[in-house]
Design a protein around this motif. Structure first.
Motif, PDB file in Angstrom:
ATOM      1  N   ALA A 130      -5.928   8.536  12.723  1.00 61.24           N
ATOM      2  CA  ALA A 130      -4.734   9.154  13.313  1.00 61.24           C
ATOM      3  C   ALA A 130      -3.865   8.115  13.996  1.00 61.24           C
ATOM      4  O   ALA A 130      -2.626   8.155  13.901  1.00 61.24           O
ATOM      5  CB  ALA A 130      -5.155  10.234  14.314  1.00 61.24           C
ATOM      6  N   ILE A 131      -4.496   7.148  14.651  1.00 65.59           N
ATOM      7  CA  ILE A 131      -3.722   6.172  15.423  1.00 65.59           C
ATOM      8  C   ILE A 131      -2.891   5.282  14.501  1.00 65.59           C
ATOM      9  O   ILE A 131      -1.734   4.966  14.786  1.00 65.59           O
ATOM     10  CB  ILE A 131      -4.657   5.350  16.352  1.00 65.59           C
ATOM     11  CG1 ILE A 131      -3.845   4.461  17.272  1.00 65.59           C
ATOM     12  CG2 ILE A 131      -5.656   4.532  15.562  1.00 65.59           C
ATOM     13  CD1 ILE A 131      -4.650   3.791  18.361  1.00 65.59           C
ATOM     14  N   LEU A 158       3.967   5.638  10.871  1.00 71.94           N
ATOM     15  CA  LEU A 158       5.070   6.610  10.728  1.00 71.94           C
ATOM     16  C   LEU A 158       6.191   6.262  11.697  1.00 71.94           C
ATOM     17  O   LEU A 158       7.370   6.254  11.337  1.00 71.94           O
ATOM     18  CB  LEU A 158       4.574   8.032  11.045  1.00 71.94           C
ATOM     19  CG  LEU A 158       3.790   8.777   9.972  1.00 71.94           C
ATOM     20  CD1 LEU A 158       3.245  10.075  10.561  1.00 71.94           C
ATOM     21  CD2 LEU A 158       4.662   9.072   8.756  1.00 71.94           C
ATOM     22  N   ASP A 159       5.807   5.963  12.922  1.00 72.28           N
ATOM     23  CA  ASP A 159       6.796   5.662  13.947  1.00 72.28           C
ATOM     24  C   ASP A 159       7.560   4.386  13.611  1.00 72.28           C
ATOM     25  O   ASP A 159       8.781   4.323  13.746  1.00 72.28           O
ATOM     26  CB  ASP A 159       6.090   5.516  15.305  1.00 72.28           C
ATOM     27  CG  ASP A 159       7.093   5.167  16.396  1.00 72.28           C
ATOM     28  OD1 ASP A 159       7.977   6.003  16.645  1.00 72.28           O
ATOM     29  OD2 ASP A 159       7.005   4.061  16.951  1.00 72.28           O
ATOM     30  N   GLU A 199       0.799  -1.227   0.000  1.00 66.47           N
ATOM     31  CA  GLU A 199       0.000   0.000   0.000  1.00 66.47           C
ATOM     32  C   GLU A 199       0.829   1.274   0.000  1.00 66.47           C
ATOM     33  O   GLU A 199       1.776   1.417   0.769  1.00 66.47           O
ATOM     34  CB  GLU A 199      -0.904   0.029   1.242  1.00 66.47           C
ATOM     35  CG  GLU A 199      -2.325  -0.431   0.991  1.00 66.47           C
ATOM     36  CD  GLU A 199      -3.098   0.400  -0.023  1.00 66.47           C
ATOM     37  OE1 GLU A 199      -2.631   1.467  -0.451  1.00 66.47           O
ATOM     38  OE2 GLU A 199      -4.191  -0.041  -0.407  1.00 66.47           O
ATOM     39  N   GLY A 200       0.445   2.194  -0.878  1.00 77.66           N
ATOM     40  CA  GLY A 200       0.965   3.557  -0.812  1.00 77.66           C
ATOM     41  C   GLY A 200       0.046   4.440   0.008  1.00 77.66           C
ATOM     42  O   GLY A 200       0.451   5.522   0.461  1.00 77.66           O
ATOM     43  N   LEU A 201      -1.194   3.989   0.183  1.00 73.71           N
ATOM     44  CA  LEU A 201      -2.084   4.683   1.120  1.00 73.71           C
ATOM     45  C   LEU A 201      -1.623   4.347   2.527  1.00 73.71           C
ATOM     46  O   LEU A 201      -1.138   3.252   2.781  1.00 73.71           O
ATOM     47  CB  LEU A 201      -3.525   4.180   0.975  1.00 73.71           C
ATOM     48  CG  LEU A 201      -4.389   4.710  -0.163  1.00 73.71           C
ATOM     49  CD1 LEU A 201      -5.674   3.898  -0.235  1.00 73.71           C
ATOM     50  CD2 LEU A 201      -4.712   6.179   0.036  1.00 73.71           C
ATOM     51  N   GLU A 202      -1.833   5.264   3.447  1.00 74.47           N
ATOM     52  CA  GLU A 202      -1.582   4.894   4.842  1.00 74.47           C
ATOM     53  C   GLU A 202      -2.501   3.743   5.187  1.00 74.47           C
ATOM     54  O   GLU A 202      -3.584   3.588   4.598  1.00 74.47           O
ATOM     55  CB  GLU A 202      -1.805   6.099   5.775  1.00 74.47           C
ATOM     56  CG  GLU A 202      -1.324   5.849   7.195  1.00 74.47           C
ATOM     57  CD  GLU A 202       0.166   5.457   7.281  1.00 74.47           C
ATOM     58  OE1 GLU A 202       0.496   4.292   6.975  1.00 74.47           O
ATOM     59  OE2 GLU A 202       0.975   6.325   7.646  1.00 74.47           O
ATOM     60  N   HIS A 203      -2.014   2.900   6.072  1.00 76.02           N
ATOM     61  CA  HIS A 203      -2.713   1.635   6.287  1.00 76.02           C
ATOM     62  C   HIS A 203      -2.595   1.229   7.748  1.00 76.02           C
ATOM     63  O   HIS A 203      -1.766   1.754   8.491  1.00 76.02           O
ATOM     64  CB  HIS A 203      -2.098   0.564   5.388  1.00 76.02           C
ATOM     65  CG  HIS A 203      -0.598   0.642   5.319  1.00 76.02           C
ATOM     66  ND1 HIS A 203       0.057   1.287   4.276  1.00 76.02           N
ATOM     67  CD2 HIS A 203       0.368   0.223   6.169  1.00 76.02           C
ATOM     68  CE1 HIS A 203       1.366   1.221   4.501  1.00 76.02           C
ATOM     69  NE2 HIS A 203       1.582   0.590   5.633  1.00 76.02           N
TER      70      HIS A 203
END
Lengths: 278, 586
Positions: B448-449, B455-456, B434-438
């Protein structure tokens, strides 16, 4: 094509993932998803040997809805990603899915070269003549006088892109058109496309209920192609140029050399290093 | 502050000529010959923009110790002819101790070269060549220069065989005759260099930086390459294409760089370590794809052979001006690896290491090389078997999900941020890259979570990894520090050594791993140095600004940055350090 046989009890619905589609009610893409799962079940393909590759757009969401390997990449680049995968993994059945904007506008160059490279890929373009995900702009297949988008208030003023004609000119070896409103015909074409050894291009008329409600009329406009599939590009060109864009079926299929590296190792990096030794 | 070539024996010479004069061929033979005579060597080339032919210059420096950069000046300029050579004049620093060798029949020497005060000798190359069947001036001159340099005739002949072997027996035979004729006619009294080099214990290599980058790739495990031709990176691809086939892999010539980067994401998703090579304009086109590889955690390596920029810039000349795009080009918070090769031989180890790191950390590695590394050849010691732990060692391999785990989640956060990657074919491992956040399972998510968690994870796996000692090469001790990166390491190492020899204790630090920056290790290496000069070949001091942004430099650090295309030379770096240190004191 490498077809891994699995237990025959796998049904079409077993190929659906648990992710809920983002599509609008009545969207033609539901029928395409259904046809894909039916074709996979018909061909008895092992889920883990199938890879669904896409770019960006409504239709490009499809891979996440199939329980197989998949890659939802970036806008317009599904074909290169799929080509790299197939080059590295010829054992997989690689199916590419996307829309008319993804495939013919931002990804247009890749479409040309995927056709002429003729790798063993299936390319499904769900064509609804509009950009849905960005809320209704003209696409390359939109008629020049369609003026419903704020971006092109006078229409595009450009003749539409002719996917089947371009595919033929660029060297595709399988060219067909299906319709979301004809699920059985679509499934049959998909099965043929997946089985075709080479680049199989399948344009699917897939109405957009939200931004192109007039496409409801397509079910009255489509008609079977009035000739059998040909392997003669001249005959195919004549047919495609006379086509009203609503003919359904397999238009052209031809055995052409398939591009696929199949190298067996005969050396190690240490062997290669000898050329540098003084 | 004398140059090393005159300190320890060896020489620096340039051979110039118009298209078809064979200046570069003569340089290649001479490099192969000095290697066989027991010397190290470095051969650079400079060419005009013509597609075929056109004036060119071969620049060779050799000596008994490894040669890592061009020197400050040339001892010899061999002018086969002078057509358009003035275009290279600023790349050919001469002085009163230099010697210009030419044949008076080649016409007048350009005024700009005469002004250097170099001595001139005319030699009868044309006449000697005319006395041979299919005589070639470049080969006669080569034989004569070889004799003047004190090279044994067998070394010259072996160099010619190695270089011209592919051109057929007749060409080689005539060339050898010309070389012998020139050699015999040389005045032994004019020999300017002692023939004192010893045969090395281990056979050395003759390799270019672009070949070395390709070799580093396959040593690291790369078996698929997709790429689009571009100067000055094409030789990486030309070396790889037939050799990947021998290794059971393949190279796909893509329709453009947008395709090539996405193709290697596809092949890597399929489980095959993959690489592409390009230069600035191609890297610009690849940037969106690189973000996809970061987000989808698909390992890919890009070797960027830098050239003068921006835009089309100066395709055939070197510059270190792509650091900013390599560090910052990707949109979003997209942590990835940026490495830089510190020399021709180091292209092998740095690229191999980059492949291992990208595979292990499931991310993007951009390796910065440049034209001066890529298109130069050198006689070097053979590399070691392993590059900083890269290659087949388990901890720098991809973590692959092996069993059909019904609970497999591709992007499940782990303590070190690296999650097992299922490869197509593994039942039960199915997921969509995925290039979408997942979320952890790979399903698209705008929560957000999930964003914070992923990201982390992608940052932590890079910042928490122990990169070991490969992050930099550090030489010498001293109150002065020359800090650099990439190809500027060569002239910086020599400048630091010459400064030390002349009583200015200087430490050289060359960064190989630029991102993530090993800040603590760098600050420790700088220590309490009284003067620090950051040296790089670009206009806007890109590395200096980056190091400051990371708070990795003491406040009194200074920058020495200038653009290409002229190569950085040790002498100018020594002057820059001295001036910078003097300013500090006043």
């Amino acid at each position: 094509m490498d077809v891994a046989v699995i237990t025959p009890t796998l049904r079409a619905k077993d190929y659906k993932s648990e992710v809920a589609p983002v599509w609008c009610p009545g969207c033609g893409h539901f029928a395409v998803l259904s046809a894909v799962t039916k074709a996979l079940a018909h061909l008895k393909l092992a889920k883990e040997r199938v890879a669904m590759i896409s770019g960006i757009g409504c239709s490009s969401r499809l891979p996440a809805y199939v329980d197989a390997y998949g890659f939802h990449g970036i806008h317009g680049r599904a074909l290169p990603l799929a080509s790299g995968l197939k080059a590295a993994r010829p054992d997989l059945t690689v199916i590419v899915a996307g829309g008319d904007g993804d495939g013919f506008s931002i990804g247009g160059n890749h479409f040309l070269h995927a056709c002429r490279r003729n790798m063993d890929l299936t390319y499904i373009v769900m064509d609804n003549e509009v950009y849905g995900m960005t809320k209704g702009q003209a696409s390359p297949t939109t008629q020049p006088d369609w003026a419903k988008s704020k971006l092109t208030p006078h229409g595009t003023g450009m003749r539409p892109f002719l996917p089947t004609a371009i595919a033929l000119a660029a060297g595709a070896s399988f060219i067909a058109r299906g319709f979301a409103g004809d699920p059985n015909g679509l499934t049959k074409l998909l099965v043929e496309a997946i089985e075709h050894p080479g680049f199989a291009f399948l344009q699917v008329l897939s109405p957009c209920q939200t931004f192109r409600p007039e496409q409801k009329e397509w079910k009255h406009l489509v008609h079977p192609a009035d000739t059998a599939p040909t392997d003669d590009p001249v005959e195919a060109a004549r047919f495609i140029q006379a086509d009203d864009g609503m003919a359904l079926g397999l238009f052209y299929v031809r055995r052409l050399p398939v591009w696929q590296p199949q190298n067996q190792p005969t050396a190690t990096p240490a062997d290669l290093e000898r050329e540098f030794v003084l | 502050m004398t140059e090393r070539s005159t300190l320890d024996g060896g020489a620096a010479l340039a051979i110039t000529g118009s298209g078809g004069s064979g200046a570069v061929t003569a340089g290649l033979i001479l490099l192969a010959a000095v290697g066989r005579a027991g010397y190290y060597g470095l051969l650079g080339r400079s060419a005009g923009p013509q597609i075929r032919g056109g004036e060119s210059a071969a620049m060779l420096r050799f000596g008994p110790r490894p040669i890592e950069c061009m020197g400050d000046r040339f001892d010899l300029l061999v002018g086969l002819d002078w057509e358009n050579v003035a275009r290279f004049a600023d790349e050919l620093p001469l002085d009163r101790n230099s010697l210009i060798l030419t044949d008076a029949q080649a016409g007048p020497i350009p005024e700009i070269l005469v002004r250097s005060g170099a001595q001139v000798r005319s030699l009868p190359w044309k006449a000697l060549a005319d006395g041979q069947t299919e005589g070639r001036v470049n080969m006669v001159a080569l034989g004569m220069v070889g004799a003047m340099l004190g090279l044994p005739p067998d070394a010259l002949e072996a160099g010619a065989r190695a270089t011209l072997g592919g051109k057929g027996g007749r060409v080689l035979a005539h060339s050898l005759e010309c070389i012998r004729s020139g050699y015999a006619a040389a005045d032994a009294q004019s020999s300017s260099v002692p023939s004192s080099a010893l045969a090395p214990a281990v056979a050395r290599w003759n390799i270019s930086g672009n070949e070395a980058a390709g070799l580093g790739g396959v040593r690291g495990g790369v078996r698929f390459v997709a790429a689009y031709p571009i100067t000055p990176a094409s030789e990486v691809l030309e070396w790889l294409a037939p050799r990947l086939e021998l290794l059971g892999g393949s190279l796909l010539q893509a329709e453009d760089e947008l395709a090539s980067i996405n193709m290697i994401i596809g092949s890597s998703f399929g489980g095959v370590p993959s690489l592409t090579a390009t230069s600035g304009p191609g890297l610009s086109l690849m940037v969106e794809g690189l973000g996809l590889a970061v987000a989808s955690e698909t390992p890919v390596v890009v070797v960027n052979v830098q050239r003068g920029g921006p835009s089309t810039g100066i395709p055939t000349k070197s510059e270190q001006s792509d650091l900013n795009i390599a560090l910052y080009g990707l949109h979003g918070d997209a942590p990835h690896l940026v490495l830089a090769a510190l020399g021709i031989r180091d292209c092998i180890d740095t690229v191999a290491w980059a492949v291992g790191l990208a595979e292990h950390l499931q991310t993007v590695a951009i390796v910065l090389s440049d034209q001066i590394l890529g298109q130069s050849r050198a006689i070097v010691d053979p590399p070691g078997d392993r590059a900083f732990g890269a290659g087949e060692t388990p901890h720098l391999q991809r973590l692959i999900a092996r069993d059909a785990d019904p609970d497999h989640r591709r992007y499940r956060p782990t303590p070190d941020g690296v999650s097992p990657m299922a490869l197509p074919g593994l039942a039960g491992g199915m997921y969509t890259g995925e290039g979408l956040e997942h979320g952890p399972g790979g399903a698209p998510s705008s929560r957000a979570i999930d964003h914070a968690e992923q990201l982390d994870k992608r940052l932590r796996k890079l910042t928490g990894f122990d990169y070991g000692p490969g992050w930099a090469e550090i030489r010498g001790e001293g109150d002065h520090v020359l800090l650099t990166w990439g190809s500027a390491a060569g002239p910086v190492f020599e400048a630091a050594e010459r400064l030390r020899d002349s009583g200015t204790p200087t430490r050289a630090i060359a960064l190989r791993l630029l991102a993530p920056l090993q800040r603590e290790a760098l600050l420790e290496a700088i220590g309490s140095a009284g003067s620090i000069l950051v040296v790089e070949q670009n206009q806007t001091a890109q590395c200096f600004a980056y190091l400051h942004s990371q708070q990795a430099l003491p406040a009194h650090a200074r920058s020495y940055a200038r653009p290409g295309p002229l190569p950085l030379r040790p002498g100018e770096i020594m002057r820059a350090l001295t001036e910078s240190a003097e300013r500090e004191e006043t």
